[in-house]
Design a protein around this motif. Structure first.
Motif, short mmCIF file in Angstrom:
data_model
loop_
_atom_site.label_atom_id
_atom_site.label_comp_id
_atom_site.label_asym_id
_atom_site.label_seq_id
_atom_site.Cartn_x
_atom_site.Cartn_y
_atom_site.Cartn_z
N THR A 26 -1.77 -2.18 -3.95
CA THR A 26 -3.22 -2.07 -3.85
C THR A 26 -3.62 -0.69 -3.32
O THR A 26 -2.86 -0.06 -2.60
CB THR A 26 -3.79 -3.15 -2.90
OG1 THR A 26 -3.36 -2.87 -1.56
CG2 THR A 26 -3.31 -4.53 -3.30
N ALA A 27 -4.80 -0.26 -3.68
CA ALA A 27 -5.32 1.03 -3.22
C ALA A 27 -6.20 0.79 -2.00
O ALA A 27 -7.43 0.90 -2.04
CB ALA A 27 -6.11 1.71 -4.33
N VAL A 59 0.87 -1.17 0.00
CA VAL A 59 0.00 0.00 0.00
C VAL A 59 0.91 1.22 0.00
O VAL A 59 1.70 1.42 0.93
CB VAL A 59 -0.94 0.02 1.22
CG1 VAL A 59 -1.81 1.28 1.21
CG2 VAL A 59 -1.80 -1.25 1.24
N VAL A 60 0.84 2.02 -1.06
CA VAL A 60 1.71 3.18 -1.23
C VAL A 60 0.80 4.38 -1.52
O VAL A 60 0.59 4.76 -2.68
CB VAL A 60 2.72 2.96 -2.38
CG1 VAL A 60 3.75 4.10 -2.41
CG2 VAL A 60 3.41 1.61 -2.26
N PRO A 61 0.24 5.00 -0.48
CA PRO A 61 -0.85 5.95 -0.70
C PRO A 61 -0.47 7.31 -1.26
O PRO A 61 -1.33 8.01 -1.79
CB PRO A 61 -1.46 6.09 0.70
CG PRO A 61 -0.35 5.77 1.63
CD PRO A 61 0.48 4.74 0.94
N LYS A 62 0.79 7.73 -1.13
CA LYS A 62 1.09 9.11 -1.48
C LYS A 62 2.28 9.29 -2.41
O LYS A 62 2.89 10.35 -2.46
CB LYS A 62 1.31 9.92 -0.19
CG LYS A 62 0.05 9.99 0.67
CD LYS A 62 0.20 10.91 1.85
CE LYS A 62 -1.09 10.96 2.65
NZ LYS A 62 -1.00 11.87 3.83
N SER A 63 2.61 8.25 -3.17
CA SER A 63 3.71 8.36 -4.13
C SER A 63 3.47 7.42 -5.30
O SER A 63 3.79 6.23 -5.23
CB SER A 63 5.06 8.04 -3.47
OG SER A 63 6.10 8.10 -4.43
N LYS A 64 2.87 7.94 -6.36
CA LYS A 64 2.62 7.11 -7.54
C LYS A 64 3.92 6.64 -8.17
O LYS A 64 4.01 5.51 -8.65
CB LYS A 64 1.80 7.90 -8.57
CG LYS A 64 1.42 7.07 -9.80
CD LYS A 64 0.61 7.87 -10.78
CE LYS A 64 0.15 6.99 -11.95
NZ LYS A 64 1.27 6.36 -12.66
N ALA A 118 7.41 2.15 -9.47
CA ALA A 118 8.74 1.52 -9.42
C ALA A 118 8.67 0.15 -8.75
O ALA A 118 9.32 -0.81 -9.19
CB ALA A 118 9.72 2.42 -8.69
N LEU A 119 7.89 0.04 -7.69
CA LEU A 119 7.77 -1.23 -6.98
C LEU A 119 6.97 -2.24 -7.80
O LEU A 119 7.26 -3.44 -7.74
CB LEU A 119 7.12 -1.00 -5.62
CG LEU A 119 8.00 -0.20 -4.63
CD1 LEU A 119 7.20 0.17 -3.39
CD2 LEU A 119 9.25 -0.99 -4.24
#
Length: 231
Positions: free
Chosen positions: A164-165, A145-150, A155-156
Motif C-alpha cells: 500500500t502507498a 508499506v515500501v516507500p522507497k523501492s519500487k 517483488a513482494l
C-alpha cells in the motif's frame, strides 16, 4: 512484550561497523559474487521466546550474502540474533537480528542488499523475508508499506503480499514497513517510533561499515539515524 510507549525502550539493536563474510564451506556454491550464510540458532536472552526464532527461521537453511554484510550488536532483554555469519574459524557474528519494540516488532539485516529484489531469489533469502514479514506483522500476509523501492515492492507483490502507498504518519498496527536505515531522515524517527509503540512491524537493513566510510567522520553509534531509532 514491553509496555506501550512513544519513547524508545532500553537499548535493543545497533548496527556495528565491521564487515562479516559468510562461512566458506556450506555445501552450496554461490553464484557470481554472492556467498551464503549458515543459519545459526544462537542463545537467546531470557525474554526472547524460542517460538519467535522458530517462526523466523522456519524453512530456512541458507541465505545469500550480498557483498560483505556487517554485524549487528544485539543487546537488551527483547533482542535476539536470528542469523549469524562467519569467515573460516572466526566467531560467528549476527547479521540478522530481531526485537520487540513497544507493542511492535523489528527485524534488522546487516546489509542494504537484503532489501534488493534480486537477492530474494537467492537460496532461502526470500523465505526468510516472508517469515520476517509474517513475524513482524503478526499475520501471514500483512499489508506492506515500501516507500522507497519500487523493485522491492514489485517483488513482494509477486510473492503474494499487498503493498500500500501509506505515508509514514498514517502507519497503523497491521502494517509492516520495509525501509533501509540509510534512507531514513530525521523527521521519520518520531513517526516510526510511534508506529512501533502501537504495534507496527518494521523491517530494515544497513551496511554499517559502508556508512562509516562515507559519513565524513560521524559516529555510527550516535549519529546514524538507524541506531537513533533502534538502539
Amino acid at each position: 512484550m514491553t509496555a506501550p510507549s512513544t519513547q524508545p525502550a532500553t537499548r535493543r539493536l545497533q548496527i556495528a561497523g565491521t564487515a562479516t563474510r559468510a562461512a566458506a564451506d556450506v555445501g552450496v556454491r554461490a553464484p557470481l559474487a554472492l556467498a551464503t550464510l549458515l543459519v545459526t540458532l544462537l542463545a537467546l536472552p531470557a525474554l526472547a521466546a524460542d517460538a519467535d526464532l522458530a517462526a523466523l527461521t522456519k524453512g530456512v537453511k541458507e541465505i545469500a550474502a550480498p557483498g560483505a554484510p556487517g554485524n549487528i550488536s544485539v543487546f537488551g532483554p527483547q533482542a535476539f540474533a536470528v542469523v549469524a555469519g562467519k569467515e573460516g574459524k572466526a566467531a560467528a557474528s549476527p547479521v540478522v537480528a530481531a526485537t520487540r519494540a513497544g507493542k511492535g516488532r523489528v527485524v534488522a539485516f546487516g546489509h542494504t542488499g537484503y532489501l534488493d529484489a534480486d537477492v530474494l531469489a537467492q537460496f532461502d533469502t526470500g523465505k526468510l523475508m516472508d517469515n520476517a514479514i509474517a513475524w513482524a506483522g503478526g499475520a501471514a500476509k500483512p499489508a506492506l508499506v515500501v516507500p522507497k523501492s519500487k523493485s522491492l515492492a514489485d517483488a513482494l507483490t509477486k510473492r503474494g503480499f499487498t503493498v500500500t502507498a501509506t505515508p509514514l504518519a498514517q502507519l497503523k498496527p497491521g502494517h509492516v514497513l520495509l525501509l533501509s536505515a540509510h534512507s531514513l531522515v530525521a523527521d521519520d524517527i518520531p513517526a516510526i517510533t510511534k508506529f512501533l509503540a502501537e504495534g507496527g512491524g518494521f523491517i530494515t537493513a544497513s551496511t554499517g561499515w559502508g556508512w562509516v566510510q562515507i559519513s565524513g567522520g560521524l559516529s555510527l553509534a550516535n549519529d546514524f539515524l538507524g541506531n537513533q531509532l533502534l538502539a
